[in-house]
Design an enzyme around this catalytic site. Sequence first.
Site, PDB file in Angstrom:
ATOM      1  N   GLU A  27      14.098  -1.359 -34.213  1.00 13.33           N
ATOM      2  CA  GLU A  27      13.594  -1.420 -35.763  1.00 13.33           C
ATOM      3  C   GLU A  27      12.158  -1.957 -35.635  1.00 13.33           C
ATOM      4  O   GLU A  27      11.668  -2.546 -34.806  1.00 13.33           O
ATOM      5  CB  GLU A  27      14.442  -2.622 -36.273  1.00 13.33           C
ATOM      6  CG  GLU A  27      14.036  -2.789 -37.751  1.00 13.33           C
ATOM      7  CD  GLU A  27      15.037  -3.532 -38.636  1.00 13.33           C
ATOM      8  OE1 GLU A  27      15.893  -4.087 -38.036  1.00 13.33           O
ATOM      9  OE2 GLU A  27      14.624  -3.622 -39.752  1.00 13.33           O
ATOM     10  N   GLU A 173      22.606  -0.411 -44.466  1.00  7.77           N
ATOM     11  CA  GLU A 173      23.446  -1.360 -45.175  1.00  7.77           C
ATOM     12  C   GLU A 173      23.069  -1.245 -46.651  1.00  7.77           C
ATOM     13  O   GLU A 173      23.009  -2.334 -47.401  1.00  7.77           O
ATOM     14  CB  GLU A 173      22.846  -2.527 -44.683  1.00  7.77           C
ATOM     15  CG  GLU A 173      23.375  -2.896 -43.210  1.00  7.77           C
ATOM     16  CD  GLU A 173      22.963  -4.411 -42.564  1.00  7.77           C
ATOM     17  OE1 GLU A 173      22.180  -5.034 -43.267  1.00  7.77           O
ATOM     18  OE2 GLU A 173      23.570  -4.787 -41.641  1.00  7.77           O
ATOM     19  N   TYR A 244      27.674  -9.027 -36.496  1.00  7.11           N
ATOM     20  CA  TYR A 244      26.905 -10.173 -35.967  1.00  7.11           C
ATOM     21  C   TYR A 244      27.948 -11.536 -35.924  1.00  7.11           C
ATOM     22  O   TYR A 244      28.359 -11.768 -36.711  1.00  7.11           O
ATOM     23  CB  TYR A 244      25.678 -10.428 -36.367  1.00  7.11           C
ATOM     24  CG  TYR A 244      24.633  -9.266 -36.549  1.00  7.11           C
ATOM     25  CD1 TYR A 244      24.195  -8.820 -35.326  1.00  7.11           C
ATOM     26  CD2 TYR A 244      24.356  -8.446 -37.631  1.00  7.11           C
ATOM     27  CE1 TYR A 244      22.909  -7.767 -35.267  1.00  7.11           C
ATOM     28  CE2 TYR A 244      23.471  -7.408 -37.502  1.00  7.11           C
ATOM     29  CZ  TYR A 244      23.034  -7.208 -36.515  1.00  7.11           C
ATOM     30  OH  TYR A 244      21.823  -6.075 -36.377  1.00  7.11           O
ATOM     31  N   GLU A 292      25.300  -1.400 -35.639  1.00  7.81           N
ATOM     32  CA  GLU A 292      24.585  -2.675 -35.143  1.00  7.81           C
ATOM     33  C   GLU A 292      25.664  -3.665 -34.786  1.00  7.81           C
ATOM     34  O   GLU A 292      26.661  -3.898 -35.645  1.00  7.81           O
ATOM     35  CB  GLU A 292      23.933  -3.278 -36.282  1.00  7.81           C
ATOM     36  CG  GLU A 292      22.757  -2.545 -36.845  1.00  7.81           C
ATOM     37  CD  GLU A 292      21.724  -3.136 -37.942  1.00  7.81           C
ATOM     38  OE1 GLU A 292      21.891  -4.299 -38.183  1.00  7.81           O
ATOM     39  OE2 GLU A 292      21.236  -2.379 -38.447  1.00  7.81           O
TER      40      GLU A 292
HETATM   41  O1  AHR Z   1      19.143  -6.232 -36.886  1.00  9.20           O
HETATM   42  C1  AHR Z   1      18.463  -7.014 -37.793  1.00  9.20           C
HETATM   43  C2  AHR Z   1      18.883  -6.587 -39.420  1.00  9.20           C
HETATM   44  O2  AHR Z   1      20.328  -6.919 -39.358  1.00  9.20           O
HETATM   45  C3  AHR Z   1      18.673  -5.081 -39.452  1.00  9.20           C
HETATM   46  O3  AHR Z   1      17.695  -4.912 -40.035  1.00  9.20           O
HETATM   47  C4  AHR Z   1      19.881  -5.197 -40.819  1.00  9.20           C
HETATM   48  O4  AHR Z   1      20.154  -3.629 -40.728  1.00  9.20           O
HETATM   49  C5  AHR Z   1      20.921  -6.243 -40.405  1.00  9.20           C
HETATM   50  O5  AHR Z   1      21.132  -6.957 -41.387  1.00  9.20           O
END
Ligand code: AHR
Length: 512
Positions: A27, A173, A244, A292
């Site tokens: 990114e 997202e 995450y 992600e």
């Molecule tokens: O990977 C970091 C960020 O996490 C990305 O830009 C976003 O898509 C997600 O919230």
Amino acid sequence: MTTARVVVDRDFTVGPVPHRLFGSFVEHMGRCVYTGIYEPGHPSADEQGFRTDVLELVRELGPTVVRYPGGNFVSGYRWTDGIGPVEERPRRLEGAWHTVESNAFGLHEFVAWARTAGVEVMEAINLGTAGVEEARALVEYANHPGGTYWSDLRRRNGAEEPFDIRLWCLGNEMDGPWQIGHKTAEEYGRLAQEAAKAMRLVDNDLELVACGSSNSGMPTFGAWEQTVLSHAYDEVDFISLHAYYQEHEGDVASFLACSYDTDYFIESVVATADAVGAKRKSTKRINLSFDEWNVWYQRGQETDDQLHRLVKQPWREHPRLIEDTYNVTDAVVVGTLLNSLLRHGDRVTVANQAQLVNVIAPIRSEEGGPAWRQTIFHPFAETARLARGQIMRTAITSSQHHSDRFGDVDTVDVACTWDEGTGRLALFLANRGLEEASDVEVVLRGLQAGADGLTGRVLTVPEDGDRFTANTEDAQDRVGLSDLPVDVQDGSVRVSLPPLSWACVEVPVTTA
Ligand code: AHR
């Protein structure tokens, strides 16, 4: 001592290992592009400004496909800013990460980098501030051979041959209130449907990913997927997932068991997508793009809070953003997340660890300085290297322990692949127990284990360290892989996993 017994039967398979399961993500965020993969003037830079020290590590890591250019960044990005003579490209205020974007690196540079790295490009379009027109123009620019406005512009910009990009994300997202151009599921579902339709009218041979939920805890999770797919089912091939994980307030047992959430998330999205398909009486199946995933220490801050903190900072070019340093515990968790993806490889056929360099990444680099492997590099690299052939179903009976978030969980986690062509079986194992070693017996049915080429490697707490030990610029190899003894007895494979460890075992097998 804890124990686990795993049964693998030659006839019980999940499906082939998807080539794109070992993807990554670049990114325009922090130092992922600038001073990460791209740093003209760095002692290792090639003539295109690509850091060859980073490229070498990328090749060793082994990603197969890399998503670009965002992430939140893409939702305010004009792709045309990143093409043409570099000195004429506009400098922009980039809202998602409160950064000054020079646009010195754009589509041509990324495609060239991807070719050098030997990875497939997965391109995301902006469905935040842009829409159908920009999307179809980008497909024409990237994929049409020539003789039209956008394709000829690409050729004038130095790329005679099309970029031939097959895999595309329809935004990023879009369910998240933090997203520039955030939309409701109705608004996004319709837009994704129309963008997909227009893109396919330019190039019918595309694979398209609609945005699913930003994580399984989103208030709209489930309803979002249902509504989006009720509009875009016929036009898209994938629905995305993002997740995450981090350790919350010292609850390490729940952190180490977070792949239970990954399993739940995947299985819920499969159920939702299939329910939409069933209602439509469609024989088409929507697959999952887990585009992600990683460990990310957000320290209790939601993404929109982070953005509020960011806007108080001065505008800067490629500032340090979320450069998490990963430890042994994080590496074990990453191993279990890879296992969850593998176990669901019949439906999760694209996955991207976020991100590749510096920003929550397996590779770290310093401007003008070295590049090195974080702890989480190792489970990714080994799994990407060894997972070949068929994903095997694994029946596991493991000692269990308690976690506050998931209740009783298996102490040992496993995934397995078998490549009939090379006669190699690969086991990916994690011991979530912090105190005790775990004796694992893997019973093979219909497969005979040999001893020639039997190898095991393990990542665990180093002798002079603890579970927080990490690799850093001045101690780049503190945590790595070491040999793990493996035995074959009475047709079963036996290993003893040290406390808090991730291991991979290669077993030569013949059919029995
Ligand atoms: O990977 C970091 C960020 O996490 C990305 O830009 C976003 O898509 C997600 O919230």
